[in-house]
Design a protein around this motif. Structure first.
Motif, PDB file in Angstrom:
ATOM      1  N   TYR A 104       0.870  -1.222   0.092  1.00 48.99           N
ATOM      2  CA  TYR A 104       0.051  -0.044  -0.021  1.00 48.99           C
ATOM      3  C   TYR A 104       0.782   1.239   0.265  1.00 48.99           C
ATOM      4  CZ  TYR A 104      -4.627  -2.350   0.727  1.00 48.99           C
ATOM      5  OH  TYR A 104      -5.563  -3.195   0.208  1.00 48.99           O
ATOM      6  N   VAL A 105       1.972   1.335   0.900  1.00 49.36           N
ATOM      7  CA  VAL A 105       2.804   2.429   0.842  1.00 49.36           C
ATOM      8  C   VAL A 105       3.437   2.684  -0.584  1.00 49.36           C
ATOM      9  CG1 VAL A 105       5.173   3.309   1.886  1.00 49.36           C
ATOM     10  CG2 VAL A 105       3.376   2.372   3.179  1.00 49.36           C
ATOM     11  N   THR A 106       3.980   1.600  -1.150  1.00 53.71           N
ATOM     12  CA  THR A 106       4.698   1.724  -2.402  1.00 53.71           C
ATOM     13  C   THR A 106       3.632   2.261  -3.540  1.00 53.71           C
ATOM     14  OG1 THR A 106       6.067  -0.214  -1.920  1.00 53.71           O
ATOM     15  CG2 THR A 106       5.905   0.448  -4.211  1.00 53.71           C
ATOM     16  N   LYS A 107       2.367   1.609  -3.352  1.00 55.92           N
ATOM     17  CA  LYS A 107       1.250   2.088  -4.372  1.00 55.92           C
ATOM     18  C   LYS A 107       1.155   3.539  -4.468  1.00 55.92           C
ATOM     19  CE  LYS A 107      -1.480   0.097  -7.506  1.00 55.92           C
ATOM     20  NZ  LYS A 107      -1.264  -0.406  -8.877  1.00 55.92           N
ATOM     21  N   ALA A 108       0.903   4.040  -3.145  1.00 61.37           N
ATOM     22  CA  ALA A 108       0.719   5.422  -2.651  1.00 61.37           C
ATOM     23  C   ALA A 108       1.650   6.268  -3.173  1.00 61.37           C
ATOM     24  CB  ALA A 108       0.243   5.479  -1.472  1.00 61.37           C
ATOM     25  N   VAL A 109       2.791   5.932  -3.099  1.00 65.58           N
ATOM     26  CA  VAL A 109       3.816   7.013  -3.674  1.00 65.58           C
ATOM     27  C   VAL A 109       4.348   6.908  -5.243  1.00 65.58           C
ATOM     28  CG1 VAL A 109       4.830   7.489  -1.270  1.00 65.58           C
ATOM     29  CG2 VAL A 109       5.964   5.511  -2.477  1.00 65.58           C
ATOM     30  N   GLU A 110       3.892   5.807  -5.805  1.00 68.95           N
ATOM     31  CA  GLU A 110       4.505   5.531  -7.170  1.00 68.95           C
ATOM     32  C   GLU A 110       3.785   6.630  -8.196  1.00 68.95           C
ATOM     33  OE1 GLU A 110       3.290   1.528  -8.265  1.00 68.95           O
ATOM     34  OE2 GLU A 110       5.399   1.058  -7.736  1.00 68.95           O
ATOM     35  N   THR A 111       4.657   7.324  -8.929  1.00 67.77           N
ATOM     36  CA  THR A 111       4.217   7.949  -9.924  1.00 67.77           C
ATOM     37  C   THR A 111       4.440   7.407 -11.387  1.00 67.77           C
ATOM     38  OG1 THR A 111       6.222   9.482  -9.942  1.00 67.77           O
ATOM     39  CG2 THR A 111       4.369  10.130  -8.671  1.00 67.77           C
ATOM     40  N   PRO A 112       4.020   7.706 -12.503  1.00 65.78           N
ATOM     41  CA  PRO A 112       4.298   7.267 -13.725  1.00 65.78           C
ATOM     42  C   PRO A 112       5.845   7.454 -13.878  1.00 65.78           C
ATOM     43  CG  PRO A 112       2.438   8.377 -13.963  1.00 65.78           C
ATOM     44  CD  PRO A 112       2.974   8.437 -12.641  1.00 65.78           C
ATOM     45  N   GLU A 113       6.497   8.535 -13.374  1.00 65.98           N
ATOM     46  CA  GLU A 113       7.951   8.737 -13.776  1.00 65.98           C
ATOM     47  C   GLU A 113       8.690   7.860 -12.859  1.00 65.98           C
ATOM     48  OE1 GLU A 113      10.950  12.284 -12.903  1.00 65.98           O
ATOM     49  OE2 GLU A 113       9.427  12.650 -14.030  1.00 65.98           O
ATOM     50  N   THR A 114       8.107   7.591 -11.490  1.00 64.74           N
ATOM     51  CA  THR A 114       9.049   6.668 -10.760  1.00 64.74           C
ATOM     52  C   THR A 114       8.995   5.241 -11.256  1.00 64.74           C
ATOM     53  OG1 THR A 114       7.351   6.399  -9.164  1.00 64.74           O
ATOM     54  CG2 THR A 114       9.181   7.961  -8.561  1.00 64.74           C
ATOM     55  N   ILE A 115       7.845   4.794 -11.852  1.00 64.15           N
ATOM     56  CA  ILE A 115       7.687   3.770 -12.387  1.00 64.15           C
ATOM     57  C   ILE A 115       8.402   3.242 -13.607  1.00 64.15           C
ATOM     58  CG2 ILE A 115       5.678   2.089 -13.559  1.00 64.15           C
ATOM     59  CD1 ILE A 115       3.752   3.280 -11.914  1.00 64.15           C
ATOM     60  N   LYS A 116       8.644   4.280 -14.438  1.00 61.99           N
ATOM     61  CA  LYS A 116       9.456   4.092 -15.654  1.00 61.99           C
ATOM     62  C   LYS A 116      10.889   3.912 -15.200  1.00 61.99           C
ATOM     63  CE  LYS A 116       6.705   6.574 -18.895  1.00 61.99           C
ATOM     64  NZ  LYS A 116       6.542   7.839 -19.834  1.00 61.99           N
ATOM     65  N   VAL A 117      11.410   4.917 -14.232  1.00 65.72           N
ATOM     66  CA  VAL A 117      12.782   4.841 -13.758  1.00 65.72           C
ATOM     67  C   VAL A 117      12.909   3.377 -13.095  1.00 65.72           C
ATOM     68  CG1 VAL A 117      14.400   5.465 -12.027  1.00 65.72           C
ATOM     69  CG2 VAL A 117      12.897   7.199 -13.457  1.00 65.72           C
ATOM     70  N   SER A 118      12.062   2.967 -12.210  1.00 68.69           N
ATOM     71  CA  SER A 118      12.296   1.506 -11.669  1.00 68.69           C
ATOM     72  C   SER A 118      12.378   0.575 -12.555  1.00 68.69           C
ATOM     73  CB  SER A 118      11.266   1.435 -10.562  1.00 68.69           C
ATOM     74  OG  SER A 118      10.094   1.193 -11.384  1.00 68.69           O
ATOM     75  N   GLN A 119      11.454   0.513 -13.547  1.00 67.28           N
ATOM     76  CA  GLN A 119      11.525  -0.564 -14.755  1.00 67.28           C
ATOM     77  C   GLN A 119      12.871  -0.434 -15.640  1.00 67.28           C
ATOM     78  OE1 GLN A 119       7.816   0.025 -16.747  1.00 67.28           O
ATOM     79  NE2 GLN A 119       6.774  -1.120 -15.363  1.00 67.28           N
ATOM     80  N   ARG A 120      13.337   0.447 -15.859  1.00 65.59           N
ATOM     81  CA  ARG A 120      14.436   0.904 -16.705  1.00 65.59           C
ATOM     82  C   ARG A 120      15.603   0.314 -15.759  1.00 65.59           C
ATOM     83  NH1 ARG A 120      15.406   6.436 -16.944  1.00 65.59           N
ATOM     84  NH2 ARG A 120      13.322   6.399 -17.915  1.00 65.59           N
ATOM     85  N   GLU A 121      15.851   0.592 -14.547  1.00 66.98           N
ATOM     86  CA  GLU A 121      16.966   0.034 -13.668  1.00 66.98           C
ATOM     87  C   GLU A 121      16.902  -1.494 -13.527  1.00 66.98           C
ATOM     88  OE1 GLU A 121      16.649   2.074  -9.939  1.00 66.98           O
ATOM     89  OE2 GLU A 121      17.289   4.010 -10.921  1.00 66.98           O
ATOM     90  N   GLU A 122      15.692  -1.736 -13.263  1.00 62.22           N
ATOM     91  CA  GLU A 122      15.415  -3.341 -13.156  1.00 62.22           C
ATOM     92  C   GLU A 122      15.804  -4.084 -14.315  1.00 62.22           C
ATOM     93  OE1 GLU A 122      11.696  -6.218 -12.714  1.00 62.22           O
ATOM     94  OE2 GLU A 122      11.465  -4.620 -11.559  1.00 62.22           O
ATOM     95  N   ASN A 123      15.565  -3.700 -15.557  1.00 60.46           N
ATOM     96  CA  ASN A 123      15.969  -4.242 -16.959  1.00 60.46           C
ATOM     97  C   ASN A 123      17.200  -3.864 -17.416  1.00 60.46           C
ATOM     98  OD1 ASN A 123      13.390  -5.429 -16.701  1.00 60.46           O
ATOM     99  ND2 ASN A 123      12.426  -3.823 -17.816  1.00 60.46           N
ATOM    100  N   ASP A 124      18.058  -3.241 -16.420  1.00 63.78           N
ATOM    101  CA  ASP A 124      19.350  -2.759 -17.114  1.00 63.78           C
ATOM    102  C   ASP A 124      20.060  -3.941 -17.130  1.00 63.78           C
ATOM    103  OD1 ASP A 124      21.586  -1.169 -17.733  1.00 63.78           O
ATOM    104  OD2 ASP A 124      22.163  -1.012 -15.756  1.00 63.78           O
ATOM    105  N   GLU A 125      20.942  -4.124 -18.105  1.00 66.01           N
ATOM    106  CA  GLU A 125      21.892  -5.462 -18.259  1.00 66.01           C
ATOM    107  C   GLU A 125      22.556  -5.456 -17.083  1.00 66.01           C
ATOM    108  OE1 GLU A 125      23.622  -6.098 -21.924  1.00 66.01           O
ATOM    109  OE2 GLU A 125      21.953  -5.495 -23.053  1.00 66.01           O
ATOM    110  N   ARG A 126      23.468  -4.462 -16.757  1.00 69.84           N
ATOM    111  CA  ARG A 126      24.311  -4.594 -15.434  1.00 69.84           C
ATOM    112  C   ARG A 126      23.881  -4.795 -14.117  1.00 69.84           C
ATOM    113  NH1 ARG A 126      26.197  -1.137 -11.486  1.00 69.84           N
ATOM    114  NH2 ARG A 126      28.438  -1.115 -10.965  1.00 69.84           N
ATOM    115  N   ASN A 127      22.480  -4.469 -13.764  1.00 73.81           N
ATOM    116  CA  ASN A 127      21.724  -4.662 -12.804  1.00 73.81           C
ATOM    117  C   ASN A 127      21.441  -6.055 -12.647  1.00 73.81           C
ATOM    118  OD1 ASN A 127      22.119  -2.179 -11.759  1.00 73.81           O
ATOM    119  ND2 ASN A 127      20.064  -1.711 -12.467  1.00 73.81           N
TER     120      ASN A 127
END
Length: 188
Positions: A104-127
């Protein structure tokens, strides 16, 4: 004698261009609608995953509380099984409540921009490689620790079920490693 070139007064060529432009605009509009619809599908899919996660953690919490109540109600025949019920119940309840609050806390503070950034970091080859290497190292360290504990329990003449439990954990870790290797070799 008049030759018809299909360009009388410039009307035919202009109408052809207009048709091509209108066709291109229609295709762009259709592509935009498709991408919007796929985005809606993606959001629906993510909301379904969120709903299933909430359901799972709620079930874990309820199960944990039920196990603790059963233990206190005297259902367990021995104090040892009562202790196991309390331990498992408390672990499930704490994990369930913690993850529910976290979702619930994560869902409350998520914005489309933070979702895009986290998806980009999650799918980054180095990570991805870092997570793979960390998981592999953690698995090896766990295997060594379990092996040491199994040998130590056998040498200290602990109850046989402790040594067998540790040996089964080692076997499970080994089978998971082999199974994962086979699975990913076929998948990739």
């Amino acid at each position: 004698m008049m030759m018809n070139t299909g360009n009388e007064n410039g009307k035919d060529s202009g109408s052809g261009n207009e048709k091509a432009e209108s066709t291109e605009k229609a295709e762009v509009t259709n592509n935009n609608k498709k991408s919007e619809n796929s985005g809606n599908f993606k959001n629906t899919r993510n909301s379904k995953k969120f709903g299933y996660a909430i359901l799972a953690w709620t079930a874990a919490t309820v199960t944990g509380v039920a196990l603790m109540v059963l233990s206190k109600a005297g259902i367990a025949e021995s104090s040892q099984s009562g202790g196991v019920l309390i331990g498992v119940g408390a672990a499930l309840a704490v994990l369930g409540i913690g993850n529910l609050v976290g979702k619930y806390v994560t869902k409350a503070v998520e914005t489309p921009e933070t979702i895009k950034v986290s998806q980009r970091e999650e799918n980054d080859e180095r990570n991805v490689r870092i997570r793979e290497k960390a998981g592999w190292n953690a698995s090896h360290i766990t295997l060594y620790v379990l092996s040491f504990l199994a040998v130590a329990s056998a040498l200290m003449d602990l109850d046989l079920y402790i040594t067998i439990s540790l040996a089964l954990l080692i076997l499970m870790d080994f089978l998971l490693i082999v199974g994962s290797i086979v699975y990913y070799e076929k998948r990739m």
